[in-house]
Motif scaffolding. Structure first.
Motif, PDB file in Angstrom:
ATOM      1  N   LYS A   1      76.297-111.160   4.846  1.00  0.00           N
ATOM      2  CA  LYS A   1      75.811-112.405   4.241  1.00  0.00           C
ATOM      3  C   LYS A   1      74.820-113.116   5.164  1.00  0.00           C
ATOM      4  O   LYS A   1      73.779-113.601   4.716  1.00  0.00           O
ATOM      5  CB  LYS A   1      76.979-113.338   3.946  1.00  0.00           C
ATOM      6  CG  LYS A   1      77.873-112.897   2.833  1.00  0.00           C
ATOM      7  CD  LYS A   1      78.988-113.909   2.657  1.00  0.00           C
ATOM      8  CE  LYS A   1      80.046-113.444   1.711  1.00  0.00           C
ATOM      9  NZ  LYS A   1      81.141-114.420   1.589  1.00  0.00           N
ATOM     10  N   LEU A   2      75.133-113.174   6.449  1.00  0.00           N
ATOM     11  CA  LEU A   2      74.228-113.808   7.402  1.00  0.00           C
ATOM     12  C   LEU A   2      72.903-113.056   7.497  1.00  0.00           C
ATOM     13  O   LEU A   2      71.836-113.669   7.600  1.00  0.00           O
ATOM     14  CB  LEU A   2      74.880-113.886   8.777  1.00  0.00           C
ATOM     15  CG  LEU A   2      76.031-114.878   8.931  1.00  0.00           C
ATOM     16  CD1 LEU A   2      76.683-114.719  10.286  1.00  0.00           C
ATOM     17  CD2 LEU A   2      75.556-116.291   8.727  1.00  0.00           C
ATOM     18  N   ALA A   3      72.967-111.736   7.439  1.00  0.00           N
ATOM     19  CA  ALA A   3      71.741-110.932   7.482  1.00  0.00           C
ATOM     20  C   ALA A   3      70.881-111.187   6.239  1.00  0.00           C
ATOM     21  O   ALA A   3      69.656-111.289   6.338  1.00  0.00           O
ATOM     22  CB  ALA A   3      72.077-109.453   7.605  1.00  0.00           C
ATOM     23  N   LEU A   4      71.518-111.312   5.090  1.00  0.00           N
ATOM     24  CA  LEU A   4      70.760-111.590   3.856  1.00  0.00           C
ATOM     25  C   LEU A   4      70.129-112.984   3.899  1.00  0.00           C
ATOM     26  O   LEU A   4      68.993-113.170   3.455  1.00  0.00           O
ATOM     27  CB  LEU A   4      71.660-111.435   2.642  1.00  0.00           C
ATOM     28  CG  LEU A   4      72.082-109.999   2.325  1.00  0.00           C
ATOM     29  CD1 LEU A   4      73.092-109.981   1.177  1.00  0.00           C
ATOM     30  CD2 LEU A   4      70.881-109.147   1.995  1.00  0.00           C
ATOM     31  N   VAL A   5      70.856-113.969   4.426  1.00  0.00           N
ATOM     32  CA  VAL A   5      70.289-115.315   4.580  1.00  0.00           C
ATOM     33  C   VAL A   5      69.111-115.281   5.540  1.00  0.00           C
ATOM     34  O   VAL A   5      68.068-115.896   5.297  1.00  0.00           O
ATOM     35  CB  VAL A   5      71.372-116.304   5.060  1.00  0.00           C
ATOM     36  CG1 VAL A   5      70.759-117.623   5.495  1.00  0.00           C
ATOM     37  CG2 VAL A   5      72.401-116.528   3.976  1.00  0.00           C
ATOM     38  N   LEU A   6      69.247-114.522   6.621  1.00  0.00           N
ATOM     39  CA  LEU A   6      68.170-114.399   7.599  1.00  0.00           C
ATOM     40  C   LEU A   6      66.924-113.765   6.986  1.00  0.00           C
ATOM     41  O   LEU A   6      65.808-114.253   7.180  1.00  0.00           O
ATOM     42  CB  LEU A   6      68.648-113.588   8.799  1.00  0.00           C
ATOM     43  CG  LEU A   6      67.667-113.395   9.934  1.00  0.00           C
ATOM     44  CD1 LEU A   6      67.299-114.732  10.542  1.00  0.00           C
ATOM     45  CD2 LEU A   6      68.262-112.475  10.979  1.00  0.00           C
TER      46      LEU A   6
END
Length: 113
Positions: free
Chosen positions: A69-74
């Protein structure tokens, strides 16, 4: 035990780099007078600060669903921030009549628009 410490130190270091970048961004936004300078500082600070902070959080969380999820937000923020900054600068370029005071312009290109 040592791998956890390495992960903790690396993740915390990236979070500190992100926080320092955000502080420099805040200082730059209030220091510069012209809107294009402020926008450039804000865009660079967002991209670098969020990138470092998210990378630090991903390292601290380890390989979990939260990391995805953090990678997708990034990825979303890395795509959205430059596009929005470009649109704001194009708007300023077309609207501001006193732009020549602040930066060099190709006058022939500006007159065509």
């Amino acid at each position: 035990m040592t791998m956890e410490w390495i992960r903790f130190i690396l993740g915390t270091g990236l979070l500190v780099i992100g926080a320092v970048t955000f502080l420099a961004e805040i200082f730059g936004v209030f220091k510069f007078r012209y809107v294009l300078n402020r926008m450039q500082v804000a865009a660079m600070g967002d991209t670098l600060g969020i990138g470092a902070s998210m990378a630090g959080l991903m390292i601290l969380f380890g390989f979990r669903f939260v990391t995805l999820k953090l990678a997708l937000v990034l990825v979303f923020l890395w795509c959205a921030s430059p596009v929005s900054s470009h649109l704001i600068s194009r708007l300023e370029y077309t609207v501001d009549e006193d732009l020549e005071k602040f930066c060099e312009l190709d006058v022939a290109e500006r007159e065509e628009k």
